[in-house]
Every structure is written in C-alpha cells, then in structure tokens.
Design an enzyme around this catalytic site. Structure first.
Site: not given
Length: 573
Positions: A198-199, A203, A206, A292
C-alpha cells in the site's frame, strides 16, 4: 518455512561485505565519487539488503535490454522493472566512468559513502522504446515516463560492494532487511505469510480485505507499505505510518505485522505488480495481494486509464508458477449498513443497500472539516489524518500580488493585512517588495537573474510560512512569468496561492508617482526600471485582476476576501 529468495539465494551484500568494511571504507575515500538522487538511493538500498535479489548492482546493457524486451534478466530469470543508474556526460567525464573503473556512491543527504560500484559498461538507451515497452506508452502524464525523459543521457551498469547502509532516523524499529524479516517470521513460527502492498492510509474496507486475504491464504499478514517514493500528492509517509500503527491494534492478536519498504515506485501497473511480488518473495512472503488497478498512475493524455483494472493480476498470474509466489486477488469492498459488514462489491446481493465513500469525497471532508463516518474509517485514523491535513479554515495560504511599481499593490497588501488580522484565526505576514529587498536581497540588483533570485527567496519564505498555517501577503513587482510560475509551484506544495494581478495601467502608475522614480528612470538615472527599460509580462493565470485607477483599495480587498471565503479559508458558523 519461507519461500527461497528469487534466484535461489538472498543477495545480502551488507552481510557479504561486512568483514571488509574497514577496507572498503578506506578505499571509498580514494575514489571518484558521485552523489545519488533519492530514487537511486532507494534502489541501491534494496540492492544492498537483498530486496532486489538476484541483482547485485545497477543493470548493465545486456540485462537492461533483456528486461525491457522480455521481462527477464540476460540469464533468463524473471524480472520486470529496469533498475538503472542514470548520469550525465559531465559526470561520466569527471568520474572517468568506463569499464573497470571503481567509483564511490554517496548519500546526497549526509555525503556518507554507501557503496563502491565497479563499472561494467556505460550505455545510452532508447527511452521512447523503454517507455512503450515497460510502461505501455510514451506519455509524459505517466510519472515514470516523465521521469524517464527528464533523466540523464547515460546509464551506468555494474556490481556494487556495500560500505554503509543508508541512514534512517524515522521509524527505525519498523525497517527490516529481508534477512531480518525472514528471521522474525521464523521466530514467530510463521510458515506462511501473505504480503499487502500500500501507499495510502488504510480504512475499514482495507482492514476487512486484508483479513479475508489472510484467511483465504491460511497465512499471517505482512503489512508492507512503501515509504520511499510514491505518487506525487500522496499522503506523506509520516502520517501514513502513524495511521498504520493505529490500525494494527484492530487486527486479531498474532495475525499481522507491520514493516516498511524503502521502495521508489514507478507506478508501472502490471510490470510493477510483478516486481512487487518478486520483492515480497525476497522478504519471505509466499503470497501477495493484488487488487484493482495495482500501482496505476491514473489517466493518459486521452483521459483513459493507463492500465486495465485487472491487468496486474493477469500478468502476475502468468508467472505465478515460475515465481512460486501465490497471487491473492481481491475486489473492491462495499459497506452494507443493514448488516454492519463489508463485502466484496461483486458478491453483494442485488438490491442490497450499500454505502461507499470515494477518495475524492474523503479528501473533501478532510478539507472542509466535515465528519467522516465510523463505518468508513477508525476514529484514531481519522484523527491522525486531520492533524496532518487540517481543514481549509486552519490551513495557511499566500496572496501574491504582482504589478508595476506604484500600481497600488503595496496599499492593497497593507489593507489586506489589517483585514485579515481583524478576521483572526491565523497569523498574518506581509512581504512587501521594498522590505524584502532591504532585508533579504540587499545584495541583488535588477538584472533578470537577480530579479528571479529575489522572487525565489520570496517564494521560499512564503511556502514555509504557508506550511506553518500563516496567511502570507507577498507584493513584489515580479515582472517575469517564468519566475512567478516557479513561485506558484513551490508555494502550492505547501498550501494554496491566490495570484492577484494589479493591472493598473503604466500611464496611471507613472502619473501618480509622487516619488518621481519613473521620471528618474526616463532620464536614465535608474537602470532596469520595470515599464521603462525593463519589461513586465502580464500573467495569464491570475486568479483575480484588479485596477486601482478604476477601483478603490477597499473594494479590491473585499474582492480578495470573498475569493478566500469561497475557497473555504474562513470558518463557517
């Protein structure tokens, strides 16, 4: 037990070269040296610690061309992203870069020697072909393609020997090398680990999808966010890591671990996803989550996404058996208010009410101070985001007035200062042209070069004050469009800028000049005077255009205040 590293052996050059540290350190002081950019430094750190195994240095031409054309190193090993060190002709000449030459690679931040590189070759690449083959298009709206075309002309390939690890002063306890992370997994008896890239801040959605991915893979979770270089305008890594730490306490005990990855992302979509999978394999993961539009850079010049939504999953799946790392695909999650749960969007029964918040809407709520519901994010995460990204009415801004000498910009600036002080809520700083000239730029003259330096100094001070939450009123003449644009760019990295063109006609400025400076300039007593023997380039990008020969200072200030209010800089009650 963790998967073996990519290529079969972890290329931990730090451990390999540790017995020769003193010897290499002494040699590094005798060699020509080159300072690395932030991106080069990120790449080198992962070369040295084995994150880029089986690489042992920056790619030579043979490996580079094979990766670009075939997604493989010259020896046939799968590898999807070129890892290159670009230098200009002056550096090649100064450092004597040629096959067999040894050179010290230094950290640009503290000048410490990081590695010694033995040059294999120096070559030039077809950057258009590289852009098309690696990133899918020669389109500078792609950040990696833009970087590519702005990079230096020559690539230098060669293996490196480790002198020092790049020094980090933030979140040291969360920074692991592949060997350290593998040892930690072994200590915890984690035999299967699924990695999540992740970058962005995480929340509730996720959290839910990572829990599902972990249970689907019958594994523990490695939350492995990038803290090197990400996409421009991303949330800074200091804020993100605090948010990750907050969300870690919500996972079931013993399920997850947080570690940071000092990677320079390319936003390369499918190729980047394959690269990310290889890196996580080197760090000990046996499975990798791909969602995605993984590492997608956004839209191209035609307004279409650079990559299809599932292109990344498709490419990594193609090499899955050869890599040995499993792909754990996941879909977008939606919140079901009636059952208070998250579910993959494609599994929601038809007609079931759902709630979603787009990234744009979340940013709007942060900007305006509007509430962010608990079904979307954890209160602790929202609190951290609000501290780092306060609403508009708590943010700083710069009002930048430009115009001819005696156009009325100084009077507008002083009146605006009084008005904003009366408004309250933030400190107000006034940077009049003459004041800045006497206090910051007294050694500068009025050549174009000196004028540009003066505006650059004003921009620097304005940006720092804006970043600190102040209202800044800058009122230089600023006659050149290029320097104004550079000032806007710098200030807008810290906050907002309102450009006001005080377009009072030159004839009126000269007619009302009580000090007689225009007259002195016409008589040749003052050289380089804007509007007389030096040009003024009117801005085409002004947010507000005013004219003191037709409007009162009071009405102009009111116009500026209304603009600030419309932008949300004043608290609405």
């Amino acid at each position: 037990m963790s998967l073996p590293p990519h290529g079969g052996q972890l290329k931990d050059l730090l451990a390999r070269d540790a017995p020769r540290h003193e010897e290499l350190l002494a040699e590094s002081e005798t060699l020509p040296d080159v300072y690395l950019t932030q991106r080069h430094l990120c790449d080198l750190e992962l070369i040295l610690n084995g994150g880029f195994s089986p690489l042992e240095g920056f790619m030579n031409q043979k490996d580079f061309e094979s990766v670009v054309e075939n997604l493989r190193l010259a020896d046939g090993t799968v590898w999807s992203m070129p890892i290159t060190w670009d230098v200009d002709a002056a550096t090649v000449e100064r450092a004597g870069l040629a096959p067999g030459r040894r050179v010290t690679l230094r950290d640009w931040r503290d000048e410490s020697p990081i590695a010694i590189l033995t040059v294999d070759d120096v070559y030039q690449a077809d950057k258009v072909n590289e852009a098309v083959k690696v990133f899918g298009a020669d389109d500078v709206l792609h950040p990696a393609v833009k970087y590519l075309h702005n990079s230096a002309a020559y690539y230098v390939g060669g293996k490196v020997e480790a002198v020092n690890k790049p020094q980090h002063y933030d979140y040291v306890g969360l920074r692991y090398t592949p060997a350290e992370l593998r040892a930690q997994f072994n200590k915890l008896a984690w035999s299967r680990v699924v990695a999540f890239q992740t970058r962005n801040p995480l929340h509730r959605a996720h959290k839910e999808l990572t829990v599902r991915a972990t249970r689907q893979a019958h594994a523990n979770l490695l939350l492995h966010p990038v803290v090197g270089i990400t996409k421009e305008m991303d949330v800074d890594h200091f804020t993100r890591v605090k948010a990750y730490e907050a969300i870690m306490s919500t996972y079931p005990k013993g399920m997850a671990m947080l570690a940071l990855l000092p990677l320079a992302m390319r936003m390369g979509g499918p190729r980047e996803a394959l690269w990310h999978a290889i890196i996580r394999k080197n760090f000990g993961a046996c499975a990798f989550c791909i969602g995605r539009d993984h590492a997608g850079p956004g839209k191209n010049k035609d307004g279409v996404d650079f990559y299809g939504p599932y292109d990344a999953q498709t490419l990594v799946a193609k090499y899955q058996s050869e890599l040995g790392i499993e792909v754990v695909p996941f879909a977008q999650m939606s919140y079901l208010p009636e059952s208070d749960e998250y579910m993959p969007k494609d599994q929601v029964p038809k007609g079931t009410p759902t709630l979603d918040l787009s990234g744009t809407e979340v940013r709007r709520r942060l900007r305006t101070g509007a509430p962010i519901p608990e079904w979307f994010s954890y209160p602790a995460v929202v609190k951290i985001l609000r501290e780092s990204y306060p609403p508009r009415f708590k943010q700083g801004f710069t009002v930048f007035l430009t115009g001819h000498y005696n156009s009325g910009k100084d009077a507008i600036a002083r009146a605006l200062q009084v008005t904003l002080n009366q408004q309250g809520g933030r400190s107000v700083s006034l940077l009049l042209g003459e004041t800045v000239r006497s206090e910051l730029s007294s050694e500068l003259g009025f050549t174009k070069e000196d004028r540009d330096k003066n505006i650059a100094r004003i921009a620097f001070v304005s940006a720092e004050l804006t970043r600190a939450g102040a209202a800044v009123i800058a009122a230089p003449i600023a006659p050149y469009d290029a320097s104004r644009k550079a000032a806007r760019q710098q200030i807008e990295q810290a906050g907002s800028l309102i450009l006001v063109h005080v377009a009072t006609p030159l004839e009126h400025c000269e007619k009302t000049d009580r000090k007689g400076n225009y007259k002195r300039a016409r008589n040749g007593e003052i050289k380089g005077f804007t509007g007389v023997d030096s040009p003024y380039e009117p801005p085409a990008d002004a947010d507000i255009v005013v004219d003191t020969s037709k409007e009162s200072v009071q009405s102009i200030v009111h116009k500026i205040v209304l603009k600030l209010d419309a932008e949300g800089f004043f608290l609405q009650v």
